[in-house]
Design an enzyme around this catalytic site. Structure first.
Site, mmCIF file in Angstrom:
data_model
loop_
_atom_site.group_PDB
_atom_site.id
_atom_site.type_symbol
_atom_site.label_atom_id
_atom_site.label_comp_id
_atom_site.label_asym_id
_atom_site.label_seq_id
_atom_site.Cartn_x
_atom_site.Cartn_y
_atom_site.Cartn_z
ATOM 1 N N CYS A 34 -1.947 4.959 16.178
ATOM 2 C CA CYS A 34 -3.118 5.841 16.301
ATOM 3 C C CYS A 34 -2.954 6.718 17.545
ATOM 4 O O CYS A 34 -2.172 6.429 18.452
ATOM 5 C CB CYS A 34 -4.396 5.008 16.411
ATOM 6 S SG CYS A 34 -4.620 4.249 18.031
ATOM 7 N N ASN A 61 -17.209 0.649 -21.062
ATOM 8 C CA ASN A 61 -16.049 -0.219 -20.835
ATOM 9 C C ASN A 61 -15.231 -0.359 -22.105
ATOM 10 O O ASN A 61 -15.786 -0.415 -23.184
ATOM 11 C CB ASN A 61 -16.532 -1.607 -20.356
ATOM 12 C CG ASN A 61 -15.411 -2.384 -19.675
ATOM 13 O OD1 ASN A 61 -14.361 -2.567 -20.271
ATOM 14 N ND2 ASN A 61 -15.648 -2.800 -18.442
ATOM 15 N N HIS A 75 -14.634 0.688 -1.231
ATOM 16 C CA HIS A 75 -13.511 -0.194 -0.895
ATOM 17 C C HIS A 75 -12.417 0.539 -0.124
ATOM 18 O O HIS A 75 -11.315 0.031 0.021
ATOM 19 C CB HIS A 75 -12.922 -0.806 -2.177
ATOM 20 C CG HIS A 75 -13.848 -1.822 -2.794
ATOM 21 N ND1 HIS A 75 -13.694 -2.279 -4.081
ATOM 22 C CD2 HIS A 75 -14.959 -2.445 -2.327
ATOM 23 C CE1 HIS A 75 -14.642 -3.150 -4.358
ATOM 24 N NE2 HIS A 75 -15.436 -3.256 -3.317
ATOM 25 N N CYS A 82 -7.641 3.232 12.521
ATOM 26 C CA CYS A 82 -7.290 2.562 13.781
ATOM 27 C C CYS A 82 -8.014 1.210 13.797
ATOM 28 O O CYS A 82 -9.229 1.169 13.589
ATOM 29 C CB CYS A 82 -7.753 3.405 14.973
ATOM 30 S SG CYS A 82 -7.676 2.494 16.519
ATOM 31 N N GLY A 103 -15.879 1.406 -16.387
ATOM 32 C CA GLY A 103 -14.546 0.830 -16.168
ATOM 33 C C GLY A 103 -14.489 -0.189 -15.062
ATOM 34 O O GLY A 103 -13.553 -0.197 -14.252
ATOM 35 N N THR A 104 -15.482 -1.069 -15.005
ATOM 36 C CA THR A 104 -15.430 -2.145 -14.016
ATOM 37 C C THR A 104 -15.764 -3.474 -14.691
ATOM 38 O O THR A 104 -16.643 -3.551 -15.540
ATOM 39 C CB THR A 104 -16.364 -1.876 -12.811
ATOM 40 O OG1 THR A 104 -16.259 -2.971 -11.891
ATOM 41 C CG2 THR A 104 -17.811 -1.679 -13.224
ATOM 42 N N TYR A 123 0.827 -1.216 0.000
ATOM 43 C CA TYR A 123 0.000 0.000 0.000
ATOM 44 C C TYR A 123 0.858 1.262 0.000
ATOM 45 O O TYR A 123 0.484 2.271 -0.593
ATOM 46 C CB TYR A 123 -1.006 -0.030 1.162
ATOM 47 C CG TYR A 123 -2.108 -1.020 0.863
ATOM 48 C CD1 TYR A 123 -2.088 -2.304 1.408
ATOM 49 C CD2 TYR A 123 -3.102 -0.701 -0.060
ATOM 50 C CE1 TYR A 123 -3.053 -3.231 1.074
ATOM 51 C CE2 TYR A 123 -4.081 -1.632 -0.413
ATOM 52 C CZ TYR A 123 -4.048 -2.899 0.138
ATOM 53 O OH TYR A 123 -4.978 -3.831 -0.220
#
Ligand code: APR
Length: 242
Positions: free
Chosen positions: A140, A206, A113, A121, A180-181, A58
């Site tokens: 946190c 799409n 999402h 936290c 776009g999915t 990430y």
């Protein structure tokens, strides 16, 4: 008679709308899931097993958002224009965790999402914008002692965010537009059928339309071309629908 001008519209975007801004999709050659096993970087078990690996995944995606060539594209700006100028309601749901809709000026975005730029936290589930990288040192401030902050991302096996709002919007909308999915991950993949069951006109935008016949209309092509055209149609009321 409903027409586009006063219709209640729900838009669902996926990785394809950000692809034209240089961000990888998930299920294509070179896609994110080609390079990383979901089980290793996108499940709560993966995080418990190896938080450093998940944080590195990430942290790399967060850094990409700051690359100079990662900018909102014409499709993001067109949807933001629709939000500003449309007479009816517009409800934008995105499966994307980037901030390109917001950077195009969109005010109300539901990130079902989660969001790359936010941390969460694990105890209180409070989420907030965080600069810098996730690491064991990043704790946190809402707990004593502080807990290790996790990405504010909905992992596989976790409940997407905002489902109550989403379901209500789908049952009340006149037009449902997917952009776009690939329609492969539920519950988002089922939104078109719920909207259709409640009478909505359903549209798919799409590069390679792949949903089964759940859509009334399909616009094949890059979102940066088809979305501005569709928004212009909606705003100029060129099309009426029952
Ligand atoms: N314009 C329009 N559509 C495009 C473009 C483009 N420039 N480029 C790619 N697409 C389409 C592809 O044809 C594909 O159907 O975007 C879709 C991307 O599909 P996925 O990679 O599966 O992404 P998405 O549908 O957003 O995935 C849903 O799966 O892994 C999870 O959490 C992840 O939110 C993601 C969810």
């Amino acid at each position: 008679m409903k027409n586009y001008r006063n219709a209640n519209i729900v838009v669902l975007t996926g990785a394809g709308i950000s692809a034209a801004s240089g961000l990888k999709t998930f299920r294509s050659q070179e896609g994110l899931w080609e390079q990383h096993a979901v089980e290793e970087v996108a499940t709560p078990e993966a995080y418990d097993r190896n938080p450093e690996l998940v944080e590195a995944f990430y942290n790399e995606r967060r850094a990409q958002l700051d690359y100079s060539n990662t900018e909102p594209n014409a499709a993001h700006f067109a949807i933001a224009q629709l939000e500003q100028q449309h007479e009816g309601r517009l409800f934008l749901i995105t499966q994307n965790v980037d901030d390109l809709h917001e950077r195009a000026g969109h005010k109300q975005v539901l990130h079902m999402h989660g969001e790359l730029r936010k941390a969460r936290c694990p105890a209180t589930h409070q989420s907030f914008y965080m600069q810098g990288d996730f690491s064991a040192e990043n704790k946190c401030h809402c707990c004593v002692p502080g807990n290790r902050l996790r990405p504010h991302i909905v992992w596989f096996g976790e409940m997407p965010l905002g489902m109550g709002h989403i379901e209500r919007a789908l049952t009340e909308c006149d037009v449902f537009i997917a952009i776009g999915t690939s329609g492969t991950v539920y519950p988002a993949a089922g939104f078109v059928r719920l909207a259709k069951a409640f009478g909505a006109k359903t549209i798919d935008v799409n590069l390679n339309p792949c949903y089964s016949g759940a859509f009334d209309k399909q616009y094949e092509g890059c979102a940066t071309e088809s979305v501005p055209k569709l928004v212009e149609q909606i705003l100029s009321e060129q099309e009426e629908f029952a």
